[in-house]
Enzyme design. Sequence first.
Site, short mmCIF file in Angstrom:
data_model
loop_
_atom_site.label_atom_id
_atom_site.label_comp_id
_atom_site.label_asym_id
_atom_site.label_seq_id
_atom_site.Cartn_x
_atom_site.Cartn_y
_atom_site.Cartn_z
N LEU A 1 0.85 -1.20 0.00
CA LEU A 1 0.00 0.00 0.00
C LEU A 1 0.88 1.25 0.00
O LEU A 1 0.85 2.04 0.93
CB LEU A 1 -0.94 -0.01 1.21
CG LEU A 1 -2.12 0.95 1.10
CD1 LEU A 1 -3.16 0.43 0.11
CD2 LEU A 1 -2.77 1.16 2.47
N GLY A 2 1.67 1.40 -1.07
CA GLY A 2 2.51 2.58 -1.22
C GLY A 2 1.83 3.59 -2.12
O GLY A 2 0.60 3.74 -2.08
N ARG A 3 2.63 4.30 -2.92
CA ARG A 3 2.08 5.35 -3.78
C ARG A 3 1.00 4.79 -4.70
O ARG A 3 -0.11 5.34 -4.81
CB ARG A 3 3.21 5.99 -4.62
CG ARG A 3 4.19 6.81 -3.80
CD ARG A 3 5.41 7.18 -4.62
NE ARG A 3 6.22 6.00 -4.93
CZ ARG A 3 7.47 5.81 -4.52
NH1 ARG A 3 8.09 6.75 -3.82
NH2 ARG A 3 8.13 4.71 -4.83
N ILE A 4 1.31 3.69 -5.40
CA ILE A 4 0.34 3.15 -6.36
C ILE A 4 -0.78 2.41 -5.64
O ILE A 4 -1.96 2.52 -6.00
CB ILE A 4 1.04 2.22 -7.39
CG1 ILE A 4 2.15 2.97 -8.13
CG2 ILE A 4 0.02 1.67 -8.38
CD1 ILE A 4 3.03 2.09 -9.01
N ARG B 1 5.55 -6.84 -10.21
CA ARG B 1 6.62 -7.51 -10.95
C ARG B 1 6.28 -8.99 -11.00
O ARG B 1 5.74 -9.55 -10.03
CB ARG B 1 7.97 -7.35 -10.23
CG ARG B 1 8.58 -5.96 -10.36
CD ARG B 1 9.14 -5.76 -11.79
NE ARG B 1 9.88 -4.54 -11.92
CZ ARG B 1 9.40 -3.41 -12.45
NH1 ARG B 1 8.16 -3.35 -12.88
NH2 ARG B 1 10.17 -2.34 -12.58
N ASP C 1 -0.49 -8.43 -15.59
CA ASP C 1 0.20 -7.52 -16.51
C ASP C 1 1.70 -7.81 -16.56
O ASP C 1 2.41 -7.29 -17.41
CB ASP C 1 -0.02 -6.06 -16.05
CG ASP C 1 0.55 -5.04 -17.02
OD1 ASP C 1 0.42 -5.24 -18.25
OD2 ASP C 1 1.13 -4.03 -16.56
N GLU D 1 9.54 -12.14 -18.73
CA GLU D 1 9.01 -11.29 -19.81
C GLU D 1 10.01 -11.19 -20.95
O GLU D 1 11.21 -11.11 -20.69
CB GLU D 1 8.71 -9.89 -19.26
CG GLU D 1 7.56 -9.93 -18.28
CD GLU D 1 7.26 -8.57 -17.64
OE1 GLU D 1 7.82 -7.56 -18.09
OE2 GLU D 1 6.46 -8.54 -16.71
N HIS E 1 2.59 -6.19 -20.02
CA HIS E 1 3.25 -5.20 -19.17
C HIS E 1 3.00 -3.77 -19.69
O HIS E 1 3.93 -3.07 -20.10
CB HIS E 1 4.76 -5.46 -19.05
CG HIS E 1 5.37 -4.82 -17.84
ND1 HIS E 1 6.50 -5.31 -17.22
CD2 HIS E 1 4.99 -3.74 -17.12
CE1 HIS E 1 6.80 -4.54 -16.18
NE2 HIS E 1 5.89 -3.57 -16.10
O1 A2R Z 1 6.26 -3.10 3.64
P1 A2R Z 1 6.19 -1.60 3.75
O2 A2R Z 1 5.48 -1.14 4.99
O3 A2R Z 1 7.51 -0.96 3.47
O4 A2R Z 1 5.20 -1.17 2.52
C1 A2R Z 1 5.62 -1.21 1.18
C2 A2R Z 1 5.23 -2.51 0.46
N1 A2R Z 1 6.24 -3.57 0.56
C3 A2R Z 1 6.00 -4.79 1.05
N2 A2R Z 1 4.87 -5.35 1.51
C4 A2R Z 1 4.96 -6.64 1.97
N3 A2R Z 1 6.09 -7.36 1.96
C5 A2R Z 1 7.24 -6.83 1.48
N4 A2R Z 1 8.35 -7.57 1.48
C6 A2R Z 1 7.23 -5.49 1.00
N5 A2R Z 1 8.15 -4.67 0.47
C7 A2R Z 1 7.54 -3.49 0.22
O5 A2R Z 1 5.09 -2.14 -0.92
C8 A2R Z 1 4.80 -0.19 0.39
O6 A2R Z 1 3.50 -0.10 0.92
C9 A2R Z 1 4.73 -0.77 -1.01
C10 A2R Z 1 5.65 -0.08 -2.00
O7 A2R Z 1 5.25 1.24 -2.16
P2 A2R Z 1 6.14 2.34 -2.91
O8 A2R Z 1 7.57 2.21 -2.48
O9 A2R Z 1 5.45 3.65 -2.72
O10 A2R Z 1 6.14 1.89 -4.42
P3 A2R Z 1 5.11 2.32 -5.59
O11 A2R Z 1 5.52 3.63 -6.16
O12 A2R Z 1 3.72 2.15 -5.13
O13 A2R Z 1 5.49 1.21 -6.69
C11 A2R Z 1 5.39 -0.19 -6.38
C12 A2R Z 1 5.88 -1.04 -7.53
C13 A2R Z 1 7.16 -0.61 -8.23
O14 A2R Z 1 8.31 -0.91 -7.50
C14 A2R Z 1 7.09 -1.38 -9.53
O15 A2R Z 1 7.60 -2.68 -9.36
C15 A2R Z 1 5.59 -1.48 -9.78
O16 A2R Z 1 4.95 -1.02 -8.57
O17 A2R Z 1 5.24 -0.62 -10.84
#
Ligand code: A2R
Length: 311
Positions: free
Chosen positions: A143-146, A222, A246, A251, A269
Site C-alpha cells: 500500500l505505497g504510492r500506487i 513484478r 500484466d 518477460e 506489461h
Molecule cells: O512493507 P512496507 O510497509 O515498506 O510497505 C511497502 C510494500 N512492501 C511490502 N509489503 C509486503 N512485503 C514486502 N516484502 C514489502 N516490500 C515493500 O510495498 C509499500 O507499501 C509498497 C511499495 O510502495 P512504494 O515504495 O510507494 O512503491 P510504488 O511507487 O507504489 O510502486 C510499487 C511497484 C514498483 O516498485 C514497480 O515494481 C511497480 O509497482 O510498478
Amino acid sequence: MPDLLQIGGITDDMRTRLEERFTIHKVGDDYPADAITHIVTNGHDGVPGPVLEACKNAKVAASYGVGYDAIDTDACVARGVLVTHTPDVLNEEVATTAIMLMLTSYRNFLSDEAHARSGAWERDGNAPLSRSADGRRVGILGLGRIGLAIADKLKAFGTDIHYHTRSAKDVPYTYHANLVDMAAAVDVIICITPGGPATHHLVNADVLNALGAEGTLINVSRGSVVDEAALVSALQDGRLGYAALDVFEEEPKIPDALKSMSNVVLLPHVGSATHETRAAMGNLVVDNLLSHLDTGRVVTPVPECAHLNPA
Ligand code: A2R
C-alpha cells in the site's frame, strides 16, 4: 558536452532534450567508457554489472520507471553512482490498469466482446452471465504510492479494502500482518509491491490456496512477486479461480498454460503505457539528468541512494 550512455530505448522527446546537453552513446556500440558520466536506462534492462564496472566515472544512472529491481543499488552506492527513478507520475495509470484488470476478469469483457464481434450474439443468443465487480473484498499487497491510488479508485465500486505490508499504515483500511490471513479474508488480491529479493514469490501456493476457488489474483507489480509455476498449478487444479496479469517472471515470455485458460486475463506489461504517462516519466528521467548537470542534485533518487544526493 558530457557523455551519456543509453541502455535500452528512449522516446524522441527524451532524445531531443538530452541531445541539447549530452553526447549520447548506445550500449551496443563502441562507447568511451571512461568518459561516461551519466547513464539512462529502464526498469527492465537496468545497469548490467560489466557496464557499471566499465563506466568508472559514472555519477548518475537515471531509470525510466518506478521499479528498479533490475539495478544493483548496492553496487551503485559503492561506486558513488546516484540511481534515480520515476515515482508518483505513473500512480494513476497503473492504478487504472489494476482496476481494468479486475473489471475485465469479473465482467468477462474479453469473451463478451468476442461474442459481439464474432456474430455469436445473432447466431447463438445472449452471452453467458458474468460476476459483479461491485461490493467485493479486495486485498492490496503493497500500500505505497500506487497501492493508495488503487484503493482510492476502488472506493467507486463499494469495495471493502484490506491490505498487507510489512508495517501498518495510518489508513482506514483493514490491515493484515500475515499475507495468508489476508488472502483468506478477501475475494481479490492486487499485487503492487516492488520486485527484488525481499518480495520474491511472496505470493506462493499457500497464499493462492487461501485466496481460493472463487478468488482472483491480479498482478501489476513484478512477475517475480508471484510464484508463476504455483499459480499455473492452482488455476489448473481449480484451487484458485481467476487471474489477471500484466507482469510475468520471464518477460516477454508468458507460460503457454496461462495463454490457454479462459479464466485468465493477460496483458503485455502495459501498466503505465499511455502517451501521457510515458511522456511524464520521460520528462522526469531527463529532469533528473539535467538537474544533476546544473546543480549536482537529482530530483527523485531511489531511497537507497538518497544519502548521495547533496543537501
Ligand atoms: O512493507 P512496507 O510497509 O515498506 O510497505 C511497502 C510494500 N512492501 C511490502 N509489503 C509486503 N512485503 C514486502 N516484502 C514489502 N516490500 C515493500 O510495498 C509499500 O507499501 C509498497 C511499495 O510502495 P512504494 O515504495 O510507494 O512503491 P510504488 O511507487 O507504489 O510502486 C510499487 C511497484 C514498483 O516498485 C514497480 O515494481 C511497480 O509497482 O510498478
